[in-house]
Write a protein that holds these residues in place. Structure first.
Motif, PDB file in Angstrom:
ATOM      1  N   ALA A 100       0.836  -1.201   0.000  1.00  9.00           N
ATOM      2  CA  ALA A 100       0.000   0.000   0.000  1.00  9.00           C
ATOM      3  C   ALA A 100       0.874   1.255   0.000  1.00  9.00           C
ATOM      4  O   ALA A 100       0.609   2.209  -0.742  1.00  9.00           O
ATOM      5  CB  ALA A 100      -0.953   0.002   1.196  1.00  9.00           C
ATOM      6  N   ASP A 101       1.937   1.245   0.805  1.00 12.30           N
ATOM      7  CA  ASP A 101       2.869   2.378   0.817  1.00 12.30           C
ATOM      8  C   ASP A 101       3.543   2.528  -0.536  1.00 12.30           C
ATOM      9  O   ASP A 101       3.691   3.636  -1.051  1.00 12.30           O
ATOM     10  CB  ASP A 101       3.929   2.202   1.910  1.00 12.30           C
ATOM     11  N   TRP A 102       3.958   1.408  -1.126  1.00 12.59           N
ATOM     12  CA  TRP A 102       4.574   1.436  -2.459  1.00 12.59           C
ATOM     13  C   TRP A 102       3.590   1.997  -3.481  1.00 12.59           C
ATOM     14  O   TRP A 102       3.964   2.803  -4.343  1.00 12.59           O
ATOM     15  CB  TRP A 102       5.023   0.031  -2.854  1.00 12.59           C
ATOM     16  N   CYS A 103       2.322   1.599  -3.384  1.00 12.82           N
ATOM     17  CA  CYS A 103       1.302   2.076  -4.319  1.00 12.82           C
ATOM     18  C   CYS A 103       1.135   3.591  -4.231  1.00 12.82           C
ATOM     19  O   CYS A 103       1.018   4.263  -5.259  1.00 12.82           O
ATOM     20  CB  CYS A 103      -0.035   1.387  -4.053  1.00 12.82           C
ATOM     21  N   ARG A 104       1.120   4.111  -3.018  1.00 17.64           N
ATOM     22  CA  ARG A 104       0.999   5.569  -2.861  1.00 17.64           C
ATOM     23  C   ARG A 104       2.174   6.282  -3.531  1.00 17.64           C
ATOM     24  O   ARG A 104       1.991   7.288  -4.220  1.00 17.64           O
ATOM     25  CB  ARG A 104       0.931   5.939  -1.380  1.00 17.64           C
ATOM     26  N   ARG A 105       3.389   5.756  -3.328  1.00 20.51           N
ATOM     27  CA  ARG A 105       4.569   6.370  -3.955  1.00 20.51           C
ATOM     28  C   ARG A 105       4.505   6.250  -5.471  1.00 20.51           C
ATOM     29  O   ARG A 105       4.825   7.191  -6.194  1.00 20.51           O
ATOM     30  CB  ARG A 105       5.855   5.730  -3.422  1.00 20.51           C
ATOM     31  N   GLN A 106       4.093   5.095  -5.957  1.00 25.41           N
ATOM     32  CA  GLN A 106       3.994   4.874  -7.404  1.00 25.41           C
ATOM     33  C   GLN A 106       2.960   5.813  -8.018  1.00 25.41           C
ATOM     34  O   GLN A 106       3.202   6.415  -9.066  1.00 25.41           O
ATOM     35  CB  GLN A 106       3.620   3.412  -7.685  1.00 25.41           C
ATOM     36  N   ALA A 107       1.814   5.965  -7.368  1.00 22.46           N
ATOM     37  CA  ALA A 107       0.771   6.859  -7.890  1.00 22.46           C
ATOM     38  C   ALA A 107       1.256   8.303  -7.885  1.00 22.46           C
ATOM     39  O   ALA A 107       0.942   9.064  -8.803  1.00 22.46           O
ATOM     40  CB  ALA A 107      -0.503   6.714  -7.059  1.00 22.46           C
ATOM     41  N   ALA A 108       2.023   8.680  -6.870  1.00 20.67           N
ATOM     42  CA  ALA A 108       2.531  10.052  -6.796  1.00 20.67           C
ATOM     43  C   ALA A 108       3.442  10.371  -7.980  1.00 20.67           C
ATOM     44  O   ALA A 108       3.492  11.514  -8.427  1.00 20.67           O
ATOM     45  CB  ALA A 108       3.274  10.271  -5.479  1.00 20.67           C
ATOM     46  N   ARG A 109       4.130   9.384  -8.488  1.00 13.44           N
ATOM     47  CA  ARG A 109       5.001   9.593  -9.651  1.00 13.44           C
ATOM     48  C   ARG A 109       4.202   9.956 -10.897  1.00 13.44           C
ATOM     49  O   ARG A 109       4.741  10.531 -11.833  1.00 13.44           O
ATOM     50  CB  ARG A 109       5.803   8.325  -9.947  1.00 13.44           C
ATOM     51  N   HIS A 110       2.921   9.625 -10.913  1.00 17.79           N
ATOM     52  CA  HIS A 110       2.086   9.855 -12.091  1.00 17.79           C
ATOM     53  C   HIS A 110       1.164  11.064 -11.942  1.00 17.79           C
ATOM     54  O   HIS A 110       0.358  11.315 -12.830  1.00 17.79           O
ATOM     55  CB  HIS A 110       1.262   8.603 -12.404  1.00 17.79           C
ATOM     56  N   ARG A 111       1.275  11.783 -10.837  1.00 16.01           N
ATOM     57  CA  ARG A 111       0.444  12.974 -10.656  1.00 16.01           C
ATOM     58  C   ARG A 111       0.924  14.081 -11.582  1.00 16.01           C
ATOM     59  O   ARG A 111       2.126  14.290 -11.729  1.00 16.01           O
ATOM     60  CB  ARG A 111       0.516  13.469  -9.223  1.00 16.01           C
ATOM     61  N   PRO A 112      -0.001  14.812 -12.169  1.00 17.23           N
ATOM     62  CA  PRO A 112       0.431  15.922 -13.021  1.00 17.23           C
ATOM     63  C   PRO A 112       1.080  17.006 -12.175  1.00 17.23           C
ATOM     64  O   PRO A 112       0.734  17.181 -11.017  1.00 17.23           O
ATOM     65  CB  PRO A 112      -0.859  16.420 -13.671  1.00 17.23           C
ATOM     66  N   PRO A 113       2.004  17.733 -12.742  1.00 17.55           N
ATOM     67  CA  PRO A 113       2.643  18.824 -11.981  1.00 17.55           C
ATOM     68  C   PRO A 113       1.618  19.863 -11.540  1.00 17.55           C
ATOM     69  O   PRO A 113       0.546  19.994 -12.124  1.00 17.55           O
ATOM     70  CB  PRO A 113       3.621  19.434 -12.986  1.00 17.55           C
ATOM     71  N   ALA A 114       1.974  20.591 -10.525  1.00 19.60           N
ATOM     72  CA  ALA A 114       1.072  21.614  -9.981  1.00 19.60           C
ATOM     73  C   ALA A 114       0.683  22.631 -11.043  1.00 19.60           C
ATOM     74  O   ALA A 114      -0.418  23.181 -11.007  1.00 19.60           O
ATOM     75  CB  ALA A 114       1.739  22.308  -8.793  1.00 19.60           C
TER      76      ALA A 114
END
Length: 129
Positions: A100-114
């Motif tokens: 679950a922690d890995w998933c949160r980090r992985q998803a954060a890598r795909h967030r569009p920039p601010a």
């Protein structure tokens, strides 16, 4: 699914309902073979749900961990694989929490920039006028 009594299948939900369910869930099944974007997979991962997803389309890019990808096979085998992997994750809470922690980090890598978020807000503001 009968062998997984805590498994819930939901139909169409509002975005708010989706996030409520994802926040309360530990494991998310992404069973669509038609969805090519994987947005719902990223939403689940952002919420810390460990996804089990059919291994096709863009799933390997978003979820490179092979243990979380289920080969696309005949329906009975596909369901049995989802169920077996769900039982395995349910029985291993430390492993599931690490994933679950890995998933949160992985998803954060795909967030569009601010910057993109700011552009979206500007567009929304223009459309509201």
């Amino acid at each position: 699914i009968d062998e997984l009594p805590r498994c819930q299948v939901h139909g169409r939900l509002s975005l708010a309902q989706v996030h409520q369910h994802l926040a309360a869930a530990a494991i998310f099944w992404f069973t669509s073979w038609r969805d090519t974007s994987g947005n719902v997979l990223l939403e689940a991962m952002q919420n810390g749900c460990v996804p089990l997803a059919i291994d096709h389309q863009g799933v390997p890019l978003l979820c490179p961990a092979p243990a979380l990808r289920v080969p696309l096979t005949e329906l009975d085998e596909l369901v049995a694989t989802f169920a077996a992997r769900t039982r395995s994750l349910a029985a291993a809470s430390d492993r599931r929490n690490d994933l679950a922690d890995w998933c949160r980090r992985q998803a954060a890598r795909h967030r569009p920039p601010a910057v993109l978020a700011g552009i979206a807000q500007e567009i929304d503001a223009c459309l509201d006028h």
